[in-house]
Write a protein that holds these residues in place. Structure first.
Motif, PDB file in Angstrom:
ATOM      1  N   THR A 134       0.836  -1.192   0.000  1.00 33.22           N
ATOM      2  CA  THR A 134       0.000   0.000   0.000  1.00 33.22           C
ATOM      3  C   THR A 134       0.874   1.246   0.000  1.00 33.22           C
ATOM      4  O   THR A 134       1.856   1.316   0.740  1.00 33.22           O
ATOM      5  CB  THR A 134      -0.907   0.039   1.245  1.00 33.22           C
ATOM      6  OG1 THR A 134      -1.666  -1.163   1.314  1.00 33.22           O
ATOM      7  CG2 THR A 134      -1.860   1.230   1.188  1.00 33.22           C
ATOM      8  N   PHE A 135       0.517   2.207  -0.845  1.00 30.40           N
ATOM      9  CA  PHE A 135       1.173   3.512  -0.826  1.00 30.40           C
ATOM     10  C   PHE A 135       0.205   4.535  -0.252  1.00 30.40           C
ATOM     11  O   PHE A 135      -0.935   4.655  -0.711  1.00 30.40           O
ATOM     12  CB  PHE A 135       1.603   3.944  -2.229  1.00 30.40           C
ATOM     13  CG  PHE A 135       2.158   5.337  -2.286  1.00 30.40           C
ATOM     14  CD1 PHE A 135       3.312   5.667  -1.595  1.00 30.40           C
ATOM     15  CD2 PHE A 135       1.521   6.328  -3.016  1.00 30.40           C
ATOM     16  CE1 PHE A 135       3.826   6.956  -1.634  1.00 30.40           C
ATOM     17  CE2 PHE A 135       2.026   7.619  -3.065  1.00 30.40           C
ATOM     18  CZ  PHE A 135       3.183   7.933  -2.379  1.00 30.40           C
ATOM     19  N   VAL A 136       0.655   5.257   0.757  1.00 26.96           N
ATOM     20  CA  VAL A 136      -0.171   6.273   1.403  1.00 26.96           C
ATOM     21  C   VAL A 136       0.382   7.647   1.012  1.00 26.96           C
ATOM     22  O   VAL A 136       1.471   8.023   1.468  1.00 26.96           O
ATOM     23  CB  VAL A 136      -0.164   6.113   2.930  1.00 26.96           C
ATOM     24  CG1 VAL A 136      -1.039   7.178   3.589  1.00 26.96           C
ATOM     25  CG2 VAL A 136      -0.652   4.724   3.317  1.00 26.96           C
ATOM     26  N   PRO A 137      -0.329   8.404   0.153  1.00 24.90           N
ATOM     27  CA  PRO A 137       0.200   9.706  -0.282  1.00 24.90           C
ATOM     28  C   PRO A 137       0.153  10.755   0.807  1.00 24.90           C
ATOM     29  O   PRO A 137       0.792  11.794   0.687  1.00 24.90           O
ATOM     30  CB  PRO A 137      -0.718  10.081  -1.458  1.00 24.90           C
ATOM     31  CG  PRO A 137      -1.986   9.329  -1.224  1.00 24.90           C
ATOM     32  CD  PRO A 137      -1.587   8.064  -0.529  1.00 24.90           C
ATOM     33  N   THR A 138      -0.621  10.499   1.877  1.00 23.19           N
ATOM     34  CA  THR A 138      -0.608  11.395   3.031  1.00 23.19           C
ATOM     35  C   THR A 138       0.439  10.895   4.021  1.00 23.19           C
ATOM     36  O   THR A 138       1.242  10.031   3.700  1.00 23.19           O
ATOM     37  CB  THR A 138      -1.996  11.454   3.692  1.00 23.19           C
ATOM     38  OG1 THR A 138      -2.393  10.133   4.070  1.00 23.19           O
ATOM     39  CG2 THR A 138      -3.023  12.035   2.747  1.00 23.19           C
ATOM     40  N   GLY A 139       0.404  11.425   5.242  1.00 21.75           N
ATOM     41  CA  GLY A 139       1.475  11.130   6.177  1.00 21.75           C
ATOM     42  C   GLY A 139       1.157  10.043   7.185  1.00 21.75           C
ATOM     43  O   GLY A 139       0.088   9.425   7.185  1.00 21.75           O
TER      44      GLY A 139
END
Length: 481
Positions: A134-139
């Motif tokens: 999973t890539f989380v573009p937020t922090g």
């Protein structure tokens, strides 16, 4: 033989741009990268956006999935929330995604990295035996809150909206006013949108690992929380890889594009003298708020560069996409405003090259909607920020920016839906003229140095990415045994 990484972003610049930056990191380590794109609904106005990003990144392969009939995002034939329609649309593309993945020889396919909003693709990966991350573009901070919400909901019989500003305690972050959670999470726990939102974050944390668009020192408490078994009791925490900050450079608007007029205007301004106001690709205000903002900027006497978009009703999710028309500045702004502020102020329509503006020597402050990409761009430019959150997780980000990170000041009034001119005047002057503003600038400058160090060889983000690659390889060796 180069191996191929397949990236699967969600809709919108806030998801596609950071994933394109992630692609560049893979390329720098010798991998081929293909970004698989779901054709965006015409109502989102994002088709040419993907084309611009692709044109600016020729080393990345872009594969647009064969289109299928899209849901009606305008609300004409359904009352479903656009968020649910987006999830449904991605789910319907699973078959086309599977066909594409099958076209890549299995020995060449390194991994599938999906956006948090594309979690239904995990079913495809499981079927094909492909390692999925999973890539989380937020922090890490918003992620830490969202992963702890299921336990909070399970402990309550009602929703969270009635709690108002009551602070909620979450591991790894400052106390979070309930009112600052995403709107969808303030509905009753049995509401379809609320359930879908919670499910996404649960499933997104159930992949082989999570790549987060942050650097460890920026959010050390939240990162530690995500690695703590207490964060999600009873479940194994996946590996967390802080691989950011993944920040674009405005190339998505076209590598051969002419220099924007606002940059020439900035060239003529004194160093660190201009406040830049920009509120993202979907950030809009009412006519009344635009006029009030203009009055505040006028009274402040400060230099400003202001990006104005066509007003739209940001409180109505069915209308948030209807703001792609060019604004009529003479009609929207107070009479005589443009003439009175000519020379010390510049208003541009709809878009400005944000990264270039933030990195220009004349830019001294940034009024932002607190979108994660914009916040990281402000940090990377070393520009102090004034926080005016609008929607999504931006109110949560405001809490993190003003407390744990120390990179922003709050503009009061955003929770009422109307910020007064006096507040705009006061905060603009504060950040540009006061000792408090200078201290804020110093903190952001320190964060910028930390961010740059994270990406250097041996830095935390560089090391985290190498660890991710090693973990994927070890996983492959284990499967081969």
């Amino acid at each position: 033989m180069k191996r191929t990484v397949v990236l699967y972003p969600g809709f919108g610049a806030g998801h596609i741009v950071p994933m394109a930056e992630l692609a560049k990191v893979f390329l720098s380590h010798g991998y081929n990268v293909t970004m698989v794109i779901v054709p965006p609904p015409s109502a989102m106005g994002a088709n040419n956006q993907v084309e611009r990003i692709a044109a600016a990144n020729p080393s990345i392969s872009f594969h647009v999935l064969p289109p299928i009939p899209a849901p009606d995002f305008t609300g004409g034939s359904t009352n479903k929330h656009p968020f649910l329609l987006m999830l449904e649309m991605h789910r319907q593309y699973n078959e086309n995604l599977e066909s594409f993945l099958r076209s890549i020889p299995r020995r060449r396919l390194h991994s599938l990295v999906i956006d948090m909003f594309c979690v239904d693709a995990t079913d495809v990966a499981a079927k094909l035996g492909i390692p999925v991350y999973t890539f989380v573009p937020t922090g890490a901070s918003p992620l830490a809150v969202l992963t702890q919400l299921p336990a909070l909901f399970a402990s309550r019989q009602t929703g969270l909206k009635e709690l108002g500003d009551t602070p909620l305690e979450f591991l790894g972050v400052p106390p979070m006013p309930a009112s600052h959670l995403m709107r969808e999470l303030l509905a009753h726990p049995e509401d379809e949108t609320c359930k879908a939102s919670v499910s996404i974050f649960e499933r997104g944390m159930a992949t082989r690992g999570v790549l987060v668009n942050t650097f460890e020192s920026l959010e050390s408490r939240a990162v530690q929380a995500l690695r703590d078994p207490l964060c999600v009791p009873g479940k194994a925490s996946p590996p967390i890889y802080c691989v950011g900050p993944l920040v674009g450079n405005d190339a998505g608007k076209g590598a051969k594009a002419e220099r924007h007029e606002c940059l020439s205007w900035l060239d003529a301004q004194p160093e660190r003298s201009v406040v830049f106001l920009c509120f993202g690709s979907m950030g809009t205000f009412s006519d009344e708020q635009l006029k009030e903002m203009a009055v505040g900027l006028d009274k402040s006497g400060q230099r400003f560069l202001w990006v104005v978009r066509m007003p739209a009703n940001i409180d109505d999710p069915m209308k948030i996409l209807e703001n792609h028309c060019e604004p009529d500045l003479d009609a929207l702004l107070p009479e005589g405003f443009l003439e009175r502020t000519k020379g010390r102020g510049l208003v541009v329509k709809s878009w400005a090259p944000q990264v270039e503006v933030l990195n220009h020597p004349a830019t001294g402050a940034f009024v932002t909607h607190c979108g994660w990409n914009s916040m990281l761009e402000g940090v990377m430019a070393g520009v102090p920020m004034l926080c005016w959150p609008l929607y999504a997780e931006q109110k949560m980000n405001k809490v993190f920016m003003t407390q744990d990170m120390g990179v922003g000041m709050e503009i009061e009034g955003y929770m009422t839906g109307f910020v007064k001119a006096d507040e705009v005047e006061a905060k603009v002057r504060l950040v540009l003229e006061s000792e408090e503003g200078r201290e804020l600038k110093a903190r952001v400058a320190a964060r910028k140095k930390e961010a740059e160090a994270a990406f250097e060889a041996g830095g935390s983000s560089h090391a985290a990415f190498l660890q991710f690659l090693l973990d994927v390889e070890n996983l492959g060796e284990h499967r081969a045994e």
